[in-house]
Design a protein around this motif. Structure first.
Motif, short mmCIF file in Angstrom:
data_model
loop_
_atom_site.label_atom_id
_atom_site.label_comp_id
_atom_site.label_asym_id
_atom_site.label_seq_id
_atom_site.Cartn_x
_atom_site.Cartn_y
_atom_site.Cartn_z
N PHE A 43 1.03 -1.12 -0.33
CA PHE A 43 -0.04 0.21 0.32
C PHE A 43 1.13 1.35 0.07
CE2 PHE A 43 -2.32 -3.69 1.32
CZ PHE A 43 -3.49 -2.94 0.89
N ASP A 44 1.27 2.18 -0.60
CA ASP A 44 1.45 3.09 -1.41
C ASP A 44 1.03 4.59 -0.80
OD1 ASP A 44 3.84 1.66 -2.54
OD2 ASP A 44 2.49 1.91 -4.35
N ASP A 45 0.16 4.62 -0.71
CA ASP A 45 -0.67 6.08 -0.52
C ASP A 45 -1.74 5.90 0.59
OD1 ASP A 45 -1.47 8.88 -0.48
OD2 ASP A 45 -3.15 8.36 -1.74
N LEU A 46 -0.73 6.07 2.36
CA LEU A 46 -1.77 5.79 3.02
C LEU A 46 -1.52 7.28 3.99
CD1 LEU A 46 -0.11 2.07 4.49
CD2 LEU A 46 -2.58 2.59 3.45
N PHE A 47 -0.46 7.46 4.18
CA PHE A 47 -0.56 8.89 4.95
C PHE A 47 -1.34 9.84 5.61
CE2 PHE A 47 1.69 12.89 6.12
CZ PHE A 47 2.32 12.87 7.46
N ASN A 48 -1.77 9.92 4.12
CA ASN A 48 -3.56 11.29 4.02
C ASN A 48 -3.91 10.42 4.85
OD1 ASN A 48 -1.80 13.06 1.45
ND2 ASN A 48 -2.72 11.61 0.26
N LEU A 49 -4.72 8.92 5.08
CA LEU A 49 -5.72 8.23 6.20
C LEU A 49 -5.08 9.27 7.47
CD1 LEU A 49 -6.37 5.49 3.85
CD2 LEU A 49 -8.00 7.62 4.35
N VAL A 50 -3.75 8.75 7.69
CA VAL A 50 -3.09 8.68 9.34
C VAL A 50 -3.29 10.10 9.71
CG1 VAL A 50 -1.29 9.46 10.51
CG2 VAL A 50 -1.29 7.15 8.56
N ALA A 51 -3.00 11.87 8.22
CA ALA A 51 -3.76 12.32 8.99
C ALA A 51 -4.91 13.06 8.01
CB ALA A 51 -2.55 13.72 7.85
N ASP A 52 -6.10 12.19 8.00
CA ASP A 52 -7.15 12.21 7.73
C ASP A 52 -7.64 13.20 8.83
OD1 ASP A 52 -10.37 11.52 7.73
OD2 ASP A 52 -9.39 11.32 5.52
N PRO A 53 -9.00 14.54 8.49
CA PRO A 53 -9.43 14.42 10.17
C PRO A 53 -10.17 13.03 11.37
CG PRO A 53 -10.01 16.40 8.59
CD PRO A 53 -9.03 14.41 7.84
N ALA A 54 -10.93 12.88 10.40
CA ALA A 54 -11.71 11.55 10.46
C ALA A 54 -10.58 10.45 11.54
CB ALA A 54 -12.94 10.84 9.64
N PHE A 55 -9.55 9.80 11.16
CA PHE A 55 -8.68 8.96 11.50
C PHE A 55 -8.44 9.74 12.69
CE2 PHE A 55 -9.60 7.10 7.85
CZ PHE A 55 -8.84 5.56 7.95
N LEU A 56 -8.04 11.11 12.77
CA LEU A 56 -8.03 11.88 14.25
C LEU A 56 -8.81 11.78 14.63
CD1 LEU A 56 -5.18 14.37 12.65
CD2 LEU A 56 -4.75 11.90 13.83
N VAL A 57 -9.83 11.87 14.91
CA VAL A 57 -11.13 12.37 15.48
C VAL A 57 -10.93 10.88 16.36
CG1 VAL A 57 -13.83 12.47 16.21
CG2 VAL A 57 -12.30 14.09 14.61
N VAL A 58 -10.90 10.01 15.64
CA VAL A 58 -11.71 8.68 16.33
C VAL A 58 -10.20 8.27 17.14
CG1 VAL A 58 -11.41 6.29 15.46
CG2 VAL A 58 -13.05 7.60 14.63
N ALA A 59 -9.34 8.19 17.13
CA ALA A 59 -7.83 8.15 17.80
C ALA A 59 -8.19 9.37 18.95
CB ALA A 59 -6.30 8.51 16.37
N TRP A 60 -8.26 9.75 18.72
CA TRP A 60 -9.02 11.15 19.88
C TRP A 60 -9.73 10.60 20.72
CZ3 TRP A 60 -6.47 14.62 23.07
CH2 TRP A 60 -7.78 15.22 23.80
N ASP A 61 -10.57 10.48 20.03
CA ASP A 61 -11.27 9.18 21.04
C ASP A 61 -11.30 8.04 21.65
OD1 ASP A 61 -14.79 9.16 21.88
OD2 ASP A 61 -14.47 7.36 20.62
N ARG A 62 -10.40 7.67 21.48
CA ARG A 62 -9.74 6.40 21.79
C ARG A 62 -8.62 6.58 23.16
NH1 ARG A 62 -9.83 1.37 17.64
NH2 ARG A 62 -11.83 1.18 16.58
#
Length: 484
Positions: free
Chosen positions: A36-55
């Motif tokens: 998988f080549d394009d994953l960094f944009n997902l790590v910095a995605d607002p939705a992923f960060l919101v779910v990460a913060w909630d956890r």
């Protein structure tokens, strides 16, 4: 932003993350060699960060600060969640984000030894949680069914049930190689680990982020900075996933070996007729058992082979704790004692599972410690408020087993300790007065708000063996709900 708006944002973010995770898992399952080549944009995605913060915010460790002194609550009060996540996303996008060293804390282990625990900063925890949200669905497609530790929808009870199932008739995997890896989280070779991560991840920015967390360093208790040349700090959110990636080398070795889980019933029967062993691996993180249907010499031979396999990841077996035992002698695994014994009143033998002696001793030490920590100037309610959750949690873990006698003994021990505490609190009171004040005229201690938890009244159950039928958290297309 009010509470309802926050809940709506979180709900939408969770739906988006689940949808993307399902796609990643499906793509990884369909093509075992895909990178998988394009994953960094997902790590910095607002939705992923919101779910990460909630956890991170919902974790018990949210109250503990890293080297920067910030907790999740202090960030909410001083910065605000939106501003904090926005700044974190900006630093990720412009490549200015750099993990800080983890704060070292030494926690006691059984036997008087200490285990190192690394506490990252809240910002690092959120980024690690976002990384895990992206990487976990990909690597879960590669992990083998024999691995149960730190994986979604899997638990220690599944691993114990697997050992019991394999040791029972007609499987009869009677010899057990109990494995113990020396300082597993501290000695994983970074080069070998990153090599396994690169097999699936081609995005250099994500690889650089993972390596940065591995090399972040440790701020020791005496305030000196120690570089991390090996290992993944125990305590980080990403560490269990990376440890499973490293230890999957053992799963692969057993899975591809003749006589392993990939062998069909005809091949296994043929091997037994020719005097060759069959074997199955059960692993929970760095605790594992190799179940062998063969002889003791077969188990001894596997010890040397597994040591060579683990050495490729910089790991080594503990010579004193890696044992070869027979199921009739019994073994301790994940706090349980697993042993085959004759059923009372019959000539039949069954594999029984009950709390191990060390686990019972740990529970009684905890009860004794709590009764000493709560001062005599405090109320019985203060003692029960700390004692009841501990007892409920311990008994809840050991409920699916032959635990009735242990629960009865623990109930009696706890009753004695609490009564001694009451006698010390009221040295001149009679038994009748204490019963009237604290037992409502009976014998079981209770305060105005709560009653002491009684383990003896908790009924035991049989844990349902799930085998390989463990549901994935990412549904297949056939399982996805249809729109109304």
């Amino acid at each position: 932003m009010n509470t309802d708006e926050l809940e709506q944002v979180l709900y939408e973010a969770q739906a988006r993350v689940l949808k993307i995770q399902t796609k990643l898992h499906r793509w990884a399952s369909d093509d075992p060699h895909r990178r998988f080549d394009d994953l960094f944009n997902l790590v910095a995605d607002p939705a992923f960060l919101v779910v990460a913060w909630d956890r991170v915010r919902g974790n018990k460790g949210a109250r503990t600060a890293g080297v920067d002194g910030h907790t999740a609550m202090s960030i909410e009060g001083w910065y605000g969640v939106e501003e904090f996540l926005g700044g974190l996303r900006s630093s990720l996008k412009d490549r200015s984000f750099c993990p800080l060293p983890v704060r070292e804390r030494m926690i006691p282990k059984t036997g008087g030894k200490l285990r190192r625990l690394g506490i990252p900063t809240v910002a690092d925890r959120v980024v690690q949680a976002s990384l895990k949200l992206v990487l976990e669905p990909i690597f879960e497609a590669d992990f083998y069914p024999c691995s149960y530790g730190f994986r979604p929808n899997r638990r220690a009870h599944d691993a114990v049930a697997e050992v019991r199932y394999l040791a029972s008739r007609p499987r009869c995997y009677e010899w057990v190689l109990e494995g113990d890896i020396e300082a597993c989280f501290d000695e994983i070779d970074h080069t070998a680990l990153m090599g396994r991560v690169r097999q699936r991840v081609g995005d250099k920015r994500v690889l650089g982020l993972v390596k940065a967390f591995l090399k972040a360093g440790i701020l020791k208790q005496e305030q000196s900075l120690e570089e991390t040349t090996a290992g993944t700090p125990q305590g980080g959110i990403l560490s269990p996933l990376l440890a499973n990636v490293a230890l999957s080398v053992l799963d692969e070795f057993i899975a591809h070996k003749p006589g392993g889980p990939a062998s069909d019933s005809n091949e296994r029967a043929r091997r037994l007729r020719h005097g060759r062993a069959n074997f199955r691996l059960v692993r929970y993180a760095d605790d594992w058992c190799l179940m062998i249907r063969g002889t003791q010499s077969d188990a001894e031979a596997f010890r040397e082979e597994i040591a060579e396999v683990l050495a490729t990841m910089g790991l080594r077996l503990s010579p004193h704790k890696t044992l070869v035992t027979h199921i009739d002698e019994g073994l301790d695994f994940l706090g349980w004692r697993i042993q085959r014994r004759k059923k009372q009143g019959t000539n039949r033998y069954y594999v029984y599972v009950h709390p191990a002696k060390k686990a019972v001793q740990a529970a009684t030490r905890k009860v004794k410690t709590l009764c000493r920590q709560v001062g005599l100037n405090q109320s019985l309610d203060d003692l029960l408020r700390r004692l009841n959750p501990m007892l409920r949690g311990w008994c809840g873990y050991f409920r699916p087993g032959v635990s009735s006698r242990v629960f009865s003994w623990l109930s009696h021990y706890t009753w004695q300790r609490v009564w001694r505490w009451l006698r010390r609190k009221h040295r001149h009171a009679t038994i009748a007065e204490l019963r009237r004040l604290y037992c409502r005229g009976g014998w079981w201690p209770s305060s105005q708000g709560r009653e002491m938890f009684n383990p003896e009244k908790l009924s035991t159950t049989r844990y349902r063996y799930r085998g390989k039928v463990i549901p994935s958290p990412w549904p297949s297309p056939d399982e996805e709900p249809h729109a109304a």
